[in-house]
Design an enzyme around this catalytic site. Structure first.
Site, mmCIF file in Angstrom:
data_model
loop_
_atom_site.group_PDB
_atom_site.id
_atom_site.type_symbol
_atom_site.label_atom_id
_atom_site.label_comp_id
_atom_site.label_asym_id
_atom_site.label_seq_id
_atom_site.Cartn_x
_atom_site.Cartn_y
_atom_site.Cartn_z
ATOM 1 N N VAL A 1 22.716 0.117 9.131
ATOM 2 C CA VAL A 1 22.202 0.389 7.494
ATOM 3 C C VAL A 1 20.705 -0.111 7.451
ATOM 4 C CG1 VAL A 1 22.811 0.406 5.209
ATOM 5 C CG2 VAL A 1 24.752 0.604 6.955
ATOM 6 N N GLU B 1 16.825 5.273 5.594
ATOM 7 C CA GLU B 1 17.509 6.189 4.800
ATOM 8 C C GLU B 1 16.606 6.778 3.716
ATOM 9 O OE1 GLU B 1 18.693 3.261 5.195
ATOM 10 O OE2 GLU B 1 19.687 2.456 3.231
ATOM 11 N N ASP C 1 -14.953 32.554 -3.812
ATOM 12 C CA ASP C 1 -15.740 33.579 -4.482
ATOM 13 C C ASP C 1 -16.803 32.716 -5.255
ATOM 14 O OD1 ASP C 1 -14.207 32.432 -6.576
ATOM 15 O OD2 ASP C 1 -13.269 34.473 -6.858
ATOM 16 N N ASP D 1 -9.236 36.218 -7.348
ATOM 17 C CA ASP D 1 -8.508 36.326 -8.999
ATOM 18 C C ASP D 1 -8.037 37.667 -9.262
ATOM 19 O OD1 ASP D 1 -10.897 37.612 -8.746
ATOM 20 O OD2 ASP D 1 -12.156 36.301 -9.953
ATOM 21 N N GLU E 1 13.715 -6.370 11.958
ATOM 22 C CA GLU E 1 15.360 -6.951 11.916
ATOM 23 C C GLU E 1 16.120 -6.681 12.978
ATOM 24 O OE1 GLU E 1 16.622 -4.987 8.231
ATOM 25 O OE2 GLU E 1 14.719 -5.477 7.338
ATOM 26 N N ASN F 1 17.051 -5.402 3.378
ATOM 27 C CA ASN F 1 16.781 -4.130 3.326
ATOM 28 C C ASN F 1 16.625 -3.633 1.845
ATOM 29 O OD1 ASN F 1 16.577 -1.817 4.579
ATOM 30 N ND2 ASN F 1 18.964 -1.315 4.356
ATOM 31 N N THR G 1 13.011 -5.283 0.462
ATOM 32 C CA THR G 1 11.725 -5.031 1.001
ATOM 33 C C THR G 1 11.479 -3.459 1.209
ATOM 34 O OG1 THR G 1 12.597 -5.388 3.317
ATOM 35 C CG2 THR G 1 11.577 -7.226 2.116
ATOM 36 N N ASP G 2 12.620 -2.847 1.150
ATOM 37 C CA ASP G 2 12.406 -1.404 1.542
ATOM 38 C C ASP G 2 11.860 -0.518 0.462
ATOM 39 O OD1 ASP G 2 13.121 -1.674 4.048
ATOM 40 O OD2 ASP G 2 14.797 -0.176 4.295
#
Ligand code: ATP
Length: 899
Positions: free
Chosen positions: A287, A292, A334, A635, A704, A729, A732-733
C-alpha cells in the site's frame, strides 16, 4: 399535440406556419414577453438534454472503496482483528477511511471544475423577446420563442421555420446525412421522414449557410435529439492519454511491488520473524509503495490547470487538450481579430480615377477628406455608401450610450462610415427593403443583397476585389457607366494591391439595377469603387510571437485577406520579412497532388493568403504528416473540419461561430493570439508539474521499499512497523504532491523546445534520478539510526524502539524536505526556484510537520505509532539527517549527476 407551454409531441411541419404560431400563442413580429417566457420556462423546464452519466456524490464516494488497495488494507485489518491486535486493526480502518475521504474530495473537485467549465462554454441563442432580438442562454429557450439563426449557429431547440434566406443546415448529428439540407417554409405531408422535413430546424444540428427565423416547438428532452439522447450520450468522461499512461504505469508498479513484498515476506519468515507481523508488513508495504493517488492527482492538476486558464479567458474543453497544448509546436493563426484588433475602420476610398485617404469622426458625424474631397459628391461615392448600408447584416446604434454594435466588425466599420457621411442605415432600409440575400462566405469572398426600389430592384454587392471584379462588366466613372475592359480591371487590381501593400484590407463595391426580381443576381455588376480599411495589429502580439520563437513554436498566418495586406501585417508583427514567401491560396494544389518541393515550400512559408477552409485542412494534414503538433484557429462553419483535424482546434469566443466553438478543443474568450501562447505555457507547466509529483511520489515510496527490503534481507535489528509505513504514506504523499501540482511556471519554461508527442512522463533520466533520490533518503535514514545508536548512546544493548523511532522520523522529515528537490530548473539555486516560491508547497510542508509533531505529542497517536519520548540529541539527529539528504541531493543536482 402542440401546446404553448411545453411543446410536446409535435407535427408542426404538416401545418401552415400561421397555424403553428397560433397554437403556440406566438407572435412572429414581437416574440414572447419576458413574464410569459418565464412562465413557460417554469412549466417546460430548462432546454437541456439531461445527462445520464453525471455521477452523484454517493457514486464518487463508493468509488473510493473499489480498488485493490482497499482490498489489501481490508485484509490487513481483518487479520489484525483476528489476531486481536485491536489498535492496529482500528488504525488500518482509519487509514482506509482517511484515504477514501481524500480521494473523494479530489475527485469531487475535479468534477466540479469540469462543471464550471461546461457552464462557461454554453452558447447563447438569439431570440425575439419583448420585441427585441436578444441573446439568451440556450437553457432558457421555451416553446413559442421566435429565434433567429444564421450560418455557423448551433440550433438550440426544435423549431418550425417561417422565414428562410438561402438557409441550409447540417443535420448529420441527427440523421447521419452529411450533405447540407436546403430549408423552406412551406407545409409538408404529415408522414414525411425526419430527414426530409425541410421546414424544420432540429436541436443539435447547425446552420451551414444562410439565415432564417423560426418558432420553437419543442425544447429539452422533448426534442428529436432528446428522444435519442440515450443513444447519442457519450460514454462518460474518457481518460486522457496522460491519465491512461499513469494508470498503466501504476498497474505495472503494483505487480512489481507485490512481487517484492512477497520476497520480503519470505525473507522475513526465513529470518525468523513472526508470520502475522511479516504479513502485515508486506501488505502495508504494498500500500505504501504503490502511488495509488497518482492518476487522480494528475486529473486534479489538469482540471486546476483548466480553471487557471479560464481565468485568462481561455476555455479548454477537454482535459486531454491541456496535455496536448504543452507539446504544441506549430500555431496556425488567422489574421483578422486574432493578430489584429478587429477594429476595422474605413480609411481610404477610390472611385474612377480619384482616390483619397479619409478620417472618420463619429463625434461630429463627419468624414474628413485628406485628399480629393470632391469624391464625396460623385454618384459612385453615393452608390458606395448605399451598398455599404444595404449589403450589411451588422447593426450600429450610435445614439445609445455607450454605442452599441453587433455583427461582423468590417460591416460595423461600414455602418460607421455611412453614419459619418450623414445618412442612417434605417433611411436606406426603408427606401430599399431587402428582398433576398446571398450571404458572405469565405469560399466566395463576396456578399450581395437584392432590394426593392419602387418598380425596380437594386442589387448591392461587396467583396474581395478580385472576386467581385470578376462579376463586374461595367464601371461607374464620373457620371457614366462604361465597360470594364481587361485593361481597366488590371488597373483596379493594381490600385487595390498598392493599398494592400500598405497594410489596408481592401473591399470592392458594385451594384446593378434590374427590372425584375432575379434569383441569381450576382453577375453583370457595375463597379462603384474601393474602400480600404485599417485594422491595426494588436500591440501585445509581437512579444507573444517572440516568445513562440524562443519556445521552438512555429507561427504561421493563414488568412482570407489579400497577400499584400497579409505580408504587411506579418512584417509589422515580426512574423515574416521581405524575403519570405507568401503563398497564395490559388497556388495551393490539392493535398494528393503536392510534390516534395511544394511540401517544403509550405512547411517553411510564414504566411498563406486568400486561403479557403480546405487549404487550412491540407496544411494541418501536412504538419501532422511531419509529426508536428498543430494548434489551428478558426471561426467559420467551414473551418470545422480543420479545427477537428488539428491537435488543438482553437475557436474564437467573440468572433467565432457556434459550430467552430463546438468542435474546437479550446475557445479564446478574448480572441487574442497571446492567449494561445498563455495556454501553451500553461500546458507545459502542467506537464512539468505532473512529472514533479510523479518523481516525488515514486522516490519517496521507493525509499520506503528500500528500507524495508534492506531490513528484511539483511536481517537488520530495526525496521518500520506497518502502521508507521501507512502513516508516512498518508502524511507525505497527498499534500506535497497536490502542492507540487500547483507550482507556477519556471522562468525558462518558454525558452525550451516543445515536448515531442511520445515523450514519456518518466524517461530513463528520470528513473535514474528517482532511484538516486531514494537511495540517498534511505541511506540518510539508516545513517541517522547508526549515529544515534553508536555515537550518542553507545549502548551495548540494542535499543530497538529508539532505533525504530529515529528511522521513522528521519524518513518522514527527509521525504517532506525532498519536495524542495523537485525543481529542475538549471542554473537556479533551489531557493529561487518555482517550487521554493510556491506557497502551497510551504503550506503542505507546514501541515506535514505539524501532523508529524502531533504524532509525537498526542498520546493516543504516539501509542498507535509506538513512539516514545527521547532526548534533544536524538531530535538533533532526526533534524540533521533529512537536511543532509537535501544537501546531498542538491549537490548531486548541481554537479549534474541527476536532474
Ligand atoms: P482571416 O482569415 O485572417 O480572418 P479574413 O477575415 O480577411 O481573414 P475572410 O473572412 O475569409 O478572411 O475574408 C476574405 C475576404 O473576403 C476579405 O479579405 C475581404 O476582402 C472579403 N470579405 C470579408 N468580409 C466580408 C463581408 N462581410 N462582405 C464581403 N466581403 C467580405
Amino acid at each position: 399535440m402542440l401546446t404553448a407551454e411545453t411543446g410536446g409531441i409535435c407535427i408542426p411541419w404538416a401545418e401552415d406556419q400561421s397555424q403553428v404560431l397560433e397554437k403556440l400563442h406566438a407572435v412572429k413580429e414581437t416574440g414572447l414577453t419576458s413574464p410569459e417566457a418565464a412562465r413557460r420556462l417554469e412549466i417546460a423546464g430548462p432546454n437541456s438534454i439531461e445527462s445520464i452519466k453525471r455521477r452523484g456524490l454517493l457514486r464518487i464516494l463508493l468509488n473510493q472503496f473499489v480498488s485493490p488497495f482497499v482490498l489489501l488494507l481490508a485484509i490487513a485489518a481483518g487479520l489484525s482483528f483476528f489476531f486481536e491486535e485491536w489498535l492496529d486493526g482500528i488504525a488500518i480502518v482509519a487509514v482506509i477511511l482517511i484515504n477514501a475521504v481524500i480521494g473523494f474530495f479530489m475527485e469531487f473537485q475535479a468534477e466540479r471544475s469540469m462543471e464550471t467549465l461546461k457552464k462557461l462554454t454554453m452558447v447563447p441563442v438569439r431570440a425575439l423577446r419583448d420585441n427585441r432580438l436578444t441573446a439568451i442562454p440556450s437553457e432558457q429557450v421555451v416553446p413559442g420563442d421566435i429565434i433567429f439563426v444564421e450560418a455557423g449557429d448551433m440550433i438550440a431547440a426544435d423549431a418550425r421555420l417561417f422565414q428562410a434566406a438561402q438557409l441550409q443546415t447540417d443535420e448529420s448529428a441527427l440523421t447521419g446525412e452529411s450533405l447540407p439540407v436546403g430549408k423552406t417554409t412551406v407545409a409538408l405531408p404529415r408522414d414525411i421522414p425526419l430527414a426530409e422535413r425541410s421546414n424544420m430546424l432540429y436541436k443539435g444540428t447547425f446552420v451551414s449557410k444562410g439565415n432564417g427565423y423560426a418558432v420553437v416547438v419543442c425544447t429539452g428532452m422533448k426534442t428529436e435529439l432528446g428522444a435519442i439522447a440515450r443513444l447519442v450520450q457519450q460514454a462518460g468522461q474518457v481518460a486522457t492519454p496522460l491519465e491512461k499512461k499513469l494508470q498503466v504505469f501504476s498497474r505495472k508498479l503494483i505487480w512489481v511491488t507485490v512481487a517484492l513484498a512477497v520476497s520480503i515476506f519470505i525473507a522475513g519468515l526465513v529470518n525468523g520473524q513472526k508470520l502475522v507481523e511479516m504479513l502485515e508488513t508486506s501488505i502495508a508495504l504494498v500500500v505504501a509503495a504503490v502511488p495509488e493517488g497518482l492518476p487522480i492527482v494528475a486529473t486534479l492538476a489538469l482540471a486546476f490547470g483548466m480553471l487557471r486558464m479560464a481565468r485568462h479567458n481561455i476555455i479548454v474543453k477537454k482535459l486531454s487538450s491541456v496535455e496536448t497544448l504543452g507539446g504544441t509546436n506549430v500555431i496556425c493563426t488567422d489574421k483578422t481579430g486574432t493578430l489584429t484588433q478587429n477594429k476595422i475602420t474605413a480609411s481610404f476610398i477610390q472611385i474612377g480615377n480619384s482616390s483619397s485617404a479619409i478620417d472618420l469622426d463619429p463625434g461630429s458625424s463627419s468624414v474628413r477628406w485628406l485628399g480629393d474631397s470632391s469624391i464625396a459628391d460623385t454618384p459612385a461615392c453615393r452608390h458606395i455608401y448605399r451598398i455599404a448600408a444595404l449589403c450589411n447584416t451588422a447593426s450600429y446604434q450610435h445614439d445609445s450610450v455607450p454605442e452599441k454594435e453587433s455583427g461582423d466588425p468590417l460591416e460595423v466599420g461600414l455602418l460607421k462610415l455611412v453614419y459619418c457621411a450623414g445618412i442612417t442605415q434605417e433611411t436606406y432600409n426603408t427606401q430599399f427593403p431587402k428582398v433576398d440575400e446571398i450571404p458572405f462566405s469565405s469560399d466566395t469572398k463576396v456578399m450581395a443583397t437584392l432590394h426593392r426600389n419602387g418598380q425596380e430592384f437594386y442589387i448591392a454587392a461587396k467583396g474581395a476585389v478580385e472576386a467581385l471584379l470578376f462579376r463586374c462588366t461595367t464601371v461607374l466613372e464620373a457620371d457614366t457607366i462604361i465597360p470594364l475592359t481587361e485593361e481597366r480591371k488590371k488597373q483596379w487590381l493594381m490600385s487595390a494591391e498598392k493599398q494592400a501593400q500598405s497594410g489596408l484590407r481592401v473591399l470592392a463595391f458594385a451594384f446593378r439595377v434590374s427590372k425584375e426580381k432575379e434569383t441569381d443576381f450576382l453577375h453583370r455588376l457595375t463597379l462603384a469603387g474601393l474602400i480600404g480599411f485599417i485594422d491595426p495589429p494588436r500591440p501585445e502580439v509581437p512579444a507573444a510571437i517572440e516568445e513562440c520563437k524562443s519556445a521552438g513554436i512555429k507561427v504561421v498566418m493563414i488568412t482570407g485577406d489579400h497577400p499584400a495586406t497579409a505580408r504587411n501585417i506579418a512584417m509589422q508583427l515580426g512574423l515574416a520579412n521581405e524575403s519570405d514567401a507568401v503563398i497564395h491560396g490559388s497556388a495551393m494544389k490539392p493535398f494528393d497532388q503536392l510534390t516534395n518541393e511544394d511540401k517544403e515550400l509550405w512547411l517553411h512559408a510564414p504566411v498563406f493568403a486568400r486561403v479557403s477552409p480546405e487549404h487550412k485542412l491540407n496544411l494541418v494534414k501536412l504538419f501532422q504528416e511531419r509529426k508536428m503538433i498543430v494548434g489551428m484557429t478558426g471561426d467559420g462553419v467551414n473551418d470545422a473540419p480543420a479545427l477537428k483535424k488539428a491537435d488543438i482546434g482553437i475557436a474564437m469566443g467573440q468572433r467565432g461561430t457556434q459550430v467552430a466553438q463546438d468542435v474546437a478543443d479550446m475557445v479564446l474568450k478574448d480572441d487574442a493570439f497571446s492567449s494561445i501562447v498563455v495556454a501553451i505555457k500553461q500546458g507545459r507547466v502542467i506537464f512539468d508539474n505532473i512529472r514533479k509529483f510523479v518523481i516525488f511520489l515514486l522516490s519517496c515510496n521507493l525509499s520506503e521499499l528500500l528500507l524495508i527490503a534492506a531490513a528484511s534481507i539483511l536481517n537488520l535489528h530495526f525496521r518500520l512497523f506497518p502502521l508507521q509505513i501507512l502513516f508516512i504514506n498518508l502524511v507525505t504523499d497527498v499534500l506535497p504532491a497536490l502542492a507540487l501540482g500547483l507550482t507556477e511556471a519556471a522562468p525558462h519554461i518558454m525558452q525550451r523546445r516543445p515536448y515531442s508527442s511520445g515523450t514519456p512522463v518518466i524517461d530513463r533520466k528520470r528513473w535514474s534520478a528517482i532511484f538516486t533520490y531514494s537511495v540517498v533518503i534511505a541511506g540518510s535514514s539508516i545513517g541517522a539510526v547508526f549515529v544515534s545508536h553508536v555515537l550518542l548512546h553507545n549502548q551495548e544493548k540494542f535499543n530497538f524502539e529508539l532505533c525504530n523511532n529515529i528511522l521513522f522520523y528521519t524518513l518522514i522529515l527527509s521525504q517532506i524536505l525532498h519536495v524542495f528537490n523537485m525543481s529542475f530548473e538549471r542554473g537556479l539555486p533551489f531557493y529561487r526556484t518555482a517550487v521554493f516560491r510556491n506557497k502551497y508547497v510551504w503550506y503542505a510542508v507546514g501541515s506535514c510537520i505539524l501532523i508529524t509533531t502531533l504524532s509525537y505529542w498526542v498520546v493516543p497517536m504516539r501509542k498507535v505509532l509506538q513512539v516514545s519520548i527521547y532526548s534533544w540529541e536524538d531530535w538533533s539527529v532526526v533534524v540533521f539527517f533529512p537536511i543532509l539528504s537535501l544537501v546531498i541531493i542538491q549537490v548531486l543536482k548541481k554537479i549534474r549527476w541527476v536532474i
